[in-house]
Scaffold this motif. Structure first.
Motif, mmCIF file in Angstrom:
data_model
loop_
_atom_site.group_PDB
_atom_site.id
_atom_site.type_symbol
_atom_site.label_atom_id
_atom_site.label_comp_id
_atom_site.label_asym_id
_atom_site.label_seq_id
_atom_site.Cartn_x
_atom_site.Cartn_y
_atom_site.Cartn_z
ATOM 1 N N PRO A 63 -1.219 14.248 3.564
ATOM 2 C CA PRO A 63 -0.002 13.882 4.290
ATOM 3 C C PRO A 63 1.155 13.670 3.319
ATOM 4 N N ARG A 64 2.347 14.134 3.691
ATOM 5 C CA ARG A 64 3.529 13.994 2.826
ATOM 6 C C ARG A 64 4.153 12.624 3.110
ATOM 7 N N VAL A 65 3.451 11.568 2.667
ATOM 8 C CA VAL A 65 3.844 10.193 2.971
ATOM 9 C C VAL A 65 3.925 9.414 1.670
ATOM 10 N N ARG A 66 4.958 8.548 1.583
ATOM 11 C CA ARG A 66 5.108 7.710 0.400
ATOM 12 C C ARG A 66 5.331 6.257 0.804
ATOM 13 N N PHE A 67 4.777 5.385 -0.038
ATOM 14 C CA PHE A 67 4.884 3.950 0.164
ATOM 15 C C PHE A 67 5.845 3.383 -0.882
ATOM 16 N N VAL A 68 6.707 2.478 -0.451
ATOM 17 C CA VAL A 68 7.739 1.952 -1.340
ATOM 18 C C VAL A 68 7.228 0.749 -2.119
ATOM 19 N N HIS A 69 8.112 0.242 -3.012
ATOM 20 C CA HIS A 69 7.846 -0.951 -3.818
ATOM 21 C C HIS A 69 6.551 -0.813 -4.611
ATOM 22 N N GLY A 70 6.330 0.402 -5.143
ATOM 23 C CA GLY A 70 5.175 0.626 -6.002
ATOM 24 C C GLY A 70 3.842 0.439 -5.325
ATOM 25 N N GLY A 71 3.818 0.542 -3.992
ATOM 26 C CA GLY A 71 2.573 0.308 -3.266
ATOM 27 C C GLY A 71 2.281 -1.149 -3.014
ATOM 28 N N GLY A 72 3.285 -2.013 -3.229
ATOM 29 C CA GLY A 72 3.070 -3.441 -3.007
ATOM 30 C C GLY A 72 2.038 -4.000 -3.974
ATOM 31 N N CYS A 73 1.066 -4.734 -3.442
ATOM 32 C CA CYS A 73 0.014 -5.346 -4.256
ATOM 33 C C CYS A 73 -1.171 -4.417 -4.450
ATOM 34 N N ALA A 74 -1.139 -3.233 -3.836
ATOM 35 C CA ALA A 74 -2.319 -2.370 -3.800
ATOM 36 C C ALA A 74 -2.852 -1.996 -5.180
ATOM 37 N N PRO A 75 -2.004 -1.617 -6.177
ATOM 38 C CA PRO A 75 -2.581 -1.260 -7.478
ATOM 39 C C PRO A 75 -3.413 -2.379 -8.102
ATOM 40 N N ALA A 76 -2.998 -3.624 -7.895
ATOM 41 C CA ALA A 76 -3.726 -4.754 -8.463
ATOM 42 C C ALA A 76 -4.990 -5.090 -7.675
ATOM 43 N N LEU A 77 -5.114 -4.589 -6.454
ATOM 44 C CA LEU A 77 -6.255 -4.923 -5.599
ATOM 45 C C LEU A 77 -7.296 -3.818 -5.535
ATOM 46 N N LEU A 78 -7.037 -2.681 -6.178
ATOM 47 C CA LEU A 78 -7.968 -1.553 -6.065
ATOM 48 C C LEU A 78 -9.372 -1.922 -6.540
ATOM 49 N N GLY A 79 -9.482 -2.689 -7.617
ATOM 50 C CA GLY A 79 -10.799 -3.101 -8.087
ATOM 51 C C GLY A 79 -11.531 -3.931 -7.053
ATOM 52 N N ARG A 80 -10.803 -4.829 -6.406
ATOM 53 C CA ARG A 80 -11.411 -5.672 -5.358
ATOM 54 C C ARG A 80 -11.853 -4.824 -4.166
ATOM 55 N N TRP A 81 -10.967 -3.882 -3.770
ATOM 56 C CA TRP A 81 -11.328 -2.997 -2.657
ATOM 57 C C TRP A 81 -12.552 -2.160 -3.019
ATOM 58 N N GLY A 82 -12.604 -1.668 -4.267
ATOM 59 C CA GLY A 82 -13.740 -0.865 -4.682
ATOM 60 C C GLY A 82 -15.035 -1.660 -4.663
ATOM 61 N N HIS A 83 -14.982 -2.904 -5.117
ATOM 62 C CA HIS A 83 -16.172 -3.755 -5.080
ATOM 63 C C HIS A 83 -16.621 -3.951 -3.637
ATOM 64 N N GLY A 84 -15.668 -4.221 -2.747
ATOM 65 C CA GLY A 84 -16.019 -4.392 -1.339
ATOM 66 C C GLY A 84 -16.619 -3.128 -0.746
ATOM 67 N N TRP A 85 -16.050 -1.977 -1.130
ATOM 68 C CA TRP A 85 -16.541 -0.691 -0.609
ATOM 69 C C TRP A 85 -17.988 -0.440 -1.044
ATOM 70 N N ARG A 86 -18.303 -0.806 -2.280
ATOM 71 C CA ARG A 86 -19.669 -0.612 -2.766
ATOM 72 C C ARG A 86 -20.641 -1.642 -2.203
ATOM 73 N N SER A 87 -20.131 -2.822 -1.838
ATOM 74 C CA SER A 87 -21.006 -3.938 -1.485
ATOM 75 C C SER A 87 -21.215 -4.115 0.009
ATOM 76 N N ARG A 88 -20.273 -3.635 0.808
ATOM 77 C CA ARG A 88 -20.330 -3.966 2.240
ATOM 78 C C ARG A 88 -20.229 -2.711 3.096
ATOM 79 N N GLU A 89 -21.117 -2.615 4.050
ATOM 80 C CA GLU A 89 -21.119 -1.480 4.961
ATOM 81 C C GLU A 89 -19.856 -1.448 5.809
ATOM 82 N N ASP A 90 -19.359 -2.627 6.234
ATOM 83 C CA ASP A 90 -18.176 -2.631 7.103
ATOM 84 C C ASP A 90 -16.926 -2.185 6.361
ATOM 85 N N VAL A 91 -16.906 -2.276 5.029
ATOM 86 C CA VAL A 91 -15.762 -1.797 4.254
ATOM 87 C C VAL A 91 -15.821 -0.276 4.105
#
Length: 329
Positions: free
Chosen positions: A219-247
């Motif tokens: 998709p030709r979509v862009r998020f402003v403000h550097g993606g907000g807090c997302a770059p700093a949370l990617l590690g947390r999201w990745g841990h959740g993705w590996r650890s939890r089925e609902d993620v």
């Protein structure tokens, strides 16, 4: 959707704001109140915005600021409080009215400005009709949309369908937060300092974790403000993705992999945050942003980026690709 005709060479800023002067009468229900001019200064409800009205509504002023900032061109969209997110069903008149005024404004800029229009975000058919209507409109590159509408984001429901409609119509899509008020953000401008990045982060997470990119691979979509807090949370999201089925239930790939397929502007205000974004996002997915004319704009956007390792030629190419600038007719 593509912009044809001459667009000035140089770094392209994809994140700036211009509304028609008639916007106060077209306001689609923003809870903090309407925009008004008081002795030459813009107010939002009873809150001053701390800049002259002409800095936002004067197209000549916006053009002059674009050149002064060392930019080649700039994409302008309505300010966040004009996005039809709080009373979307009442936007049938305000959306086309704003879009109709945008076209002559950017067409008069001699290749300095391109436009991002508005669409309904609660009605897929209405959104599709407006995107189709904007296709081929001179100087219009795409649309600006809110990250959250009535408690939902792009992972499911109507907003996911709107994003799919945008892939079909192929506009550039800029996801911009809205200063949504919350009681705990009443003081210290937290509605912006915290609220804006959190809204953007919510939209990024909803796309990354819901499998949107499996259905809509590019998709030709862009998020402003550097993606907000997302770059700093990617590690947390990745841990959740590996650890939890609902993620990981909706997402077939790790969050960091999906994040690298998304696109972001550079309004970060911090070289370390900019480097963190660049470490996670693909180089061709980063574009210059500024947020003119708000007080939270990134000062000297081109210099900020060049001083911290981003190449001007790459940024220009990325911005032109996002906006679909195809070159002279």
């Amino acid at each position: 959707m593509a912009v044809r005709g001459d667009v000035r060479a140089g770094v392209v800023d994809v994140h700036a704001h211009w509304p028609p002067r008639e916007l106060p009468s077209l306001r689609p229900g923003f809870p903090l109140g309407g925009m008004s001019d008081r002795d030459g200064e813009l107010y939002l409800g009873d809150r001053p915005l701390f800049f002259a009205s002409t800095a936002m509504t004067g197209i000549d002023v916006v053009i002059a600021d674009t050149v002064k900032a060392g930019l080649g061109a700039r994409a302008v969209s309505a300010p966040p409080f004009a996005l039809p997110a709080f009373a979307p069903s009442e936007a049938d008149d305000s959306v086309p009215a704003c879009d109709d005024r945008l076209e002559p404004a950017v067409s008069s800029s001699e290749g300095t400005l391109v436009g991002l229009g508005l669409v309904r975000v609660d009605d897929v058919a209405a959104a599709r009709r407006e995107m189709t209507r904007l296709t081929g409109t001179r100087g219009i590159a795409g649309v600006a949309v809110p990250p959250v509408v009535q408690g939902r984001s792009y992972g499911d429901g109507v907003l996911r369908e709107v994003l799919a409609a945008a892939v079909d119509a192929d506009p550039a899509v800029l996801v911009h937060p809205m200063l949504s008020p919350r009681p705990e953000w009443e003081d210290h401008y937290l509605v912006n300092l915290i609220g804006n990045p959190v809204e953007t982060t919510t939209a990024v997470a909803s796309v990354v974790l819901s499998g949107v990119l499996d259905e809509l691979p590019d998709p030709r979509v862009r998020f402003v403000h550097g993606g907000g807090c997302a770059p700093a949370l990617l590690g947390r999201w990745g841990h959740g993705w590996r650890s939890r089925e609902d993620v990981r239930h909706g997402a077939g790939r790790p969050p960091a992999e999906s994040f690298a397929r998304l696109s972001f502007d550079t309004v970060t205000h911090d070289p370390e945050v900019l480097r963190l974004l660049a470490a996670h996002a693909a180089p061709e997915r980063i574009v210059c942003g500024n947020d003119h004319p708000f007080d939270m704009a990134q000062p000297e956007p081109v210099r900020f980026l060049s001083d911290h390792g981003l190449d001007a030629g790459t940024l220009e190419a990325n911005g032109r690709a996002f906006l679909g600038i195809r070159g002279p007719d």
